[in-house]
Motif scaffolding. Sequence first.
Motif, PDB file in Angstrom:
ATOM      1  N   GLU A   1      41.277  43.693  33.334  1.00 60.43           N
ATOM      2  CA  GLU A   1      42.301  42.782  33.843  1.00 60.43           C
ATOM      3  C   GLU A   1      42.185  42.619  35.351  1.00 60.43           C
ATOM      4  O   GLU A   1      42.356  41.532  35.893  1.00 60.43           O
ATOM      5  N   GLN A   2      41.866  43.701  36.027  1.00 63.15           N
ATOM      6  CA  GLN A   2      41.671  43.653  37.479  1.00 63.15           C
ATOM      7  C   GLN A   2      40.514  42.699  37.823  1.00 63.15           C
ATOM      8  O   GLN A   2      40.615  41.884  38.742  1.00 63.15           O
TER       9      GLN A   2
ATOM     10  N   ARG B   1      39.675  34.971  38.982  1.00 66.33           N
ATOM     11  CA  ARG B   1      40.497  33.762  39.006  1.00 66.33           C
ATOM     12  C   ARG B   1      40.777  33.301  40.433  1.00 66.33           C
ATOM     13  O   ARG B   1      41.147  32.150  40.652  1.00 66.33           O
ATOM     14  N   GLN B   2      40.594  34.184  41.418  1.00 69.03           N
ATOM     15  CA  GLN B   2      40.803  33.806  42.819  1.00 69.03           C
ATOM     16  C   GLN B   2      39.631  32.986  43.367  1.00 69.03           C
ATOM     17  O   GLN B   2      39.739  32.368  44.413  1.00 69.03           O
TER      18      GLN B   2
ATOM     19  N   ARG C   1      39.340  40.233  35.878  1.00 69.61           N
ATOM     20  CA  ARG C   1      39.738  38.859  35.521  1.00 69.61           C
ATOM     21  C   ARG C   1      40.629  38.247  36.606  1.00 69.61           C
ATOM     22  O   ARG C   1      40.458  37.088  36.973  1.00 69.61           O
ATOM     23  N   ARG C   2      41.580  39.034  37.111  1.00 72.61           N
ATOM     24  CA  ARG C   2      42.460  38.529  38.175  1.00 72.61           C
ATOM     25  C   ARG C   2      41.660  38.167  39.417  1.00 72.61           C
ATOM     26  O   ARG C   2      41.875  37.134  40.037  1.00 72.61           O
TER      27      ARG C   2
END
Length: 198
Positions: free
Chosen positions: A118-119, A125-126, A121-122
């Motif tokens: 998740e880290q 996304r930036q 993926r986040r």
Amino acid sequence: MRALLDLVARGDQDAFAQVYDALAGPVLGLVRRVLRDPAQAEEVAQEVMIEVWRSAARYRPDRGEVMPWVLTIAHRRAVDRVRATQAATDRDRRAAAGSLDPVHDEVADQVERRFEGEQVRRALRQLTYVQRESLVLAYYGGFSQSEIAEILGAPLGTVKTRMRDGLIRLRDPLAVDDPRSAGSGRARPLTNRPLEVG
């Protein structure tokens, strides 16, 4: 390729044959690099292409091109196969040795993997779409910058710039030590876990 995948989602077998011809080679190459076993690699590559046929309707063009999407599926399948094979080997060793060692805390390991995924993926996304696309091809596909430039139809210098800028933007969220590694031709891992963008 997006138009072909849209036809595949509607059950068009001719369109799937074209998608298969275009993607089966890169998929097999990636899976083979992960598994290092030709027989298993062929089996997993077939599974990936079947999944592309079955899940074409789930492809979202706003999240990237078809090639990185399919390579992401391939990478996940290959890693799952490696983990399953390793788990079976570990079980066999424990059974053979009659080991009384404490069982590995699989739940804690799974939670850690999900958190790190998740880290990543986040952080991804930036990035801009073009930065993310280049990095996914490098880290999932294992493609060189020259190969990425050919796949994307972009100048090599542009691909290098996208990757360098993307790695610089990922440096803080993922604690990447050397963002200049994008200029070396082959990508270096950002974390000890695979990139996940799904």
